[in-house]
Write a protein that holds these residues in place. Sequence first.
Motif, mmCIF file in Angstrom:
data_model
loop_
_atom_site.group_PDB
_atom_site.id
_atom_site.type_symbol
_atom_site.label_atom_id
_atom_site.label_comp_id
_atom_site.label_asym_id
_atom_site.label_seq_id
_atom_site.Cartn_x
_atom_site.Cartn_y
_atom_site.Cartn_z
ATOM 1 N N ASP A 26 -1.948 -6.787 1.814
ATOM 2 C CA ASP A 26 -1.940 -6.746 3.509
ATOM 3 C C ASP A 26 -0.937 -7.395 4.048
ATOM 4 O O ASP A 26 -0.511 -8.450 3.832
ATOM 5 C CB ASP A 26 -3.275 -7.619 3.565
ATOM 6 N N PRO A 68 -6.692 1.663 6.245
ATOM 7 C CA PRO A 68 -6.776 0.793 7.064
ATOM 8 C C PRO A 68 -8.012 1.445 8.088
ATOM 9 O O PRO A 68 -8.065 2.529 8.154
ATOM 10 C CB PRO A 68 -5.737 0.924 7.918
ATOM 11 N N ASN A 116 -10.012 -3.944 7.663
ATOM 12 C CA ASN A 116 -9.649 -4.582 6.125
ATOM 13 C C ASN A 116 -7.953 -4.682 6.060
ATOM 14 O O ASN A 116 -7.743 -4.714 4.897
ATOM 15 C CB ASN A 116 -9.988 -3.495 5.327
ATOM 16 N N GLY A 117 -7.349 -4.992 7.238
ATOM 17 C CA GLY A 117 -5.974 -5.356 7.118
ATOM 18 C C GLY A 117 -5.130 -4.109 6.647
ATOM 19 O O GLY A 117 -5.690 -2.936 6.591
ATOM 20 N N HIS A 145 -3.010 -2.542 3.917
ATOM 21 C CA HIS A 145 -2.462 -2.566 2.485
ATOM 22 C C HIS A 145 -1.268 -1.744 2.254
ATOM 23 O O HIS A 145 -1.757 -0.570 2.385
ATOM 24 C CB HIS A 145 -3.660 -2.613 1.698
#
Length: 512
Positions: free
Chosen positions: A179, A485, A497-498, A500
Amino acid sequence: MVPILFSMSLSRLGLWASGLILALGFLKLICLLVRRQSLARAMDSFTGPPTHWLFGHALEMQQTGSLDKVVSWTHQFPYAHQLWIGPFLGFLNIYEPDYAKAVYSRGDPKAPDPYDFILPWIGNGLLVLHGPKWFQHRKLLTPAFHYDVLKPYVAVFASSTRAMLDKWEEKAREHKSFDIFCDVGHMALDSLMKCTFGKQDGGLGHSRESSYYHAVYNLTVLTQQRLQEFLYHNDFIYWLTPHGRRFLRACQVAHDHTDQVIRERKAALQDAKEQAKIQNRRHLDFLDILLGTQDENEIKLSDAELRAEVDTFMFEGHDTTTSAISWFLYCMARYPEHQDRCREEVREILGDRDSFQWDDLSKMTYLTMCIKESFRLYPPVPQVYRQLSKPVNFVDGRSLPAGSLISLHIYALHRNSSVWPDPEVFDPLRFSSENVTGRHPFAFMPFSAGPRNCIGQQFAMNEVKVVTGLCLLRFEFALDPSRPPIKSLQLILKSKNGIHLQLKPLGPNSGK
Ligand code: HEM
Ligand SMILES: *[C@@H]1O[C@H](CO)[C@@H](O)[C@H](O)[C@H]1NC(C)=O
Ligand SMILES: *[C@@H]1O[C@H](CO)[C@@H](O)[C@H](O)[C@H]1NC(C)=O
Ligand SMILES: *[C@@H]1O[C@H](CO)[C@@H](O)[C@H](O)[C@H]1NC(C)=O
């Protein structure tokens, strides 16, 4: 005898008290019903999606995907629709360029809900002030964003970015996605602290700064949740709930940080050498200006006003750019052909130099178009609110009286298919100079527009260019298909969820 009398009077007191509370509650309810009536009557000529009798549209707004839900509503209700959060708070939600212009070319005040919700945190700073006080502060602080002040920041952005990229080099060795959002956040806060708050050089991992970062994270989530939960709109109820107490605790952490920043700078100003340095500078920075006014007689800022401006800029100055940079890198990962072109451009501009100079920023034409296209699809500030101080007439003949509440949905505005054909397609050429000419000036407003637009716009654009340019030199960015995301509105556009991404180092001579 006495205790009995005493307890009788106590119970009578209790009775009186509950009676009073009931009466006050009843009065409050009447006021709210009257407000509901007048807001609803004002929006008579506008319809909207079906409402729940109690929650209005709040249930839809709480769900993930609420931003795109609003976009689907815009197809049903051109120009604008009613948006109710609970039974008592109704906005006219607008997302059409002429509608946006009708309201945002004027300087109406911010809507009390939700801006009052953030008052205990950022206070009456530039973001929420209105009237003569706002004008005075805006005039006072505008020189802090003069380009002579901004010029040396290019080197600051670069050095904060390098520290982040070195960290990423370590993380990338594990060949797993990670992330990037949180690291970008710490970097953005670090460079803001150095540019506007006089922080000296040092690593990224300052622990007080990190607590501040997490406190702001909590505060934005909590404020958004409060807005969407109508029972929390009432101050009396809110401060009694655990939610409200969590808000106050996070406020405390944020204020500990900003208070310390002010104290340190004030102490430094006692130092004669430091004072001489400031007097020799042609342009004062943000904190110099603020602290300077405390001695002058023209405008005198109280301690509370000063703190409010520091809290406002500390928040607005890092959370927005964090979102901007993170979503931009996500776009680069998602559209590798544009990533390659941006990298190509940046390499060409740099030649054999290893860092950017001021003049380079205006040469980054392709990168700038990509940044704007990413702002269109992922506006860091997706929704802003106003309360009309006088009536407004819209292009189609409909109108609203003074007192009405407006929500400008920037996210939906940027997806209007008559202005942006195939709105979901990432196409930086939409921002070529040929294509920009002739476009409605209120069709693209990531920084809002009109008198209450973003004061930090130039600062932000410079930062995003320098940071992303350096990122692209050092790494190739790719998606992690298993963790897309999930867009989430927390005042600022974030991801549940950030974000990534997979990072592949590009090896030596890549702008270290
Ligand atoms: C990409 C980054 C940024 C975006 C997208 C952005 C966006 C915005 C928007 C949409 C507004 C209007 C808010 C409203 O109407 O409620 C605003 C206002 C403001 N922004 Fe930014 N901003 C960014 C960066 C910054 C930075 C770096 C600073 C400070 C260093 C800053 C300071 C402010 C302030 C103080 C206001 C209130 C201005 C006023 O009302 O006079 N912003 N920004
Ligand atoms: C998009 O903008 C055009 C031109 O301003 C307008 O006619 C149209 O109604 C807008 N669409 C929506 C969904 O508001
Ligand atoms: C933020 O919220 C989390 C979870 O509720 C909590 O554990 C943490 O202590 C909070 N941090 C701050 C600084 O408020
Ligand atoms: C204008 O935008 C369209 C659609 O995005 C694109 O096909 C065209 O090449 C652009 N024109 C210029 C001159 O960039």
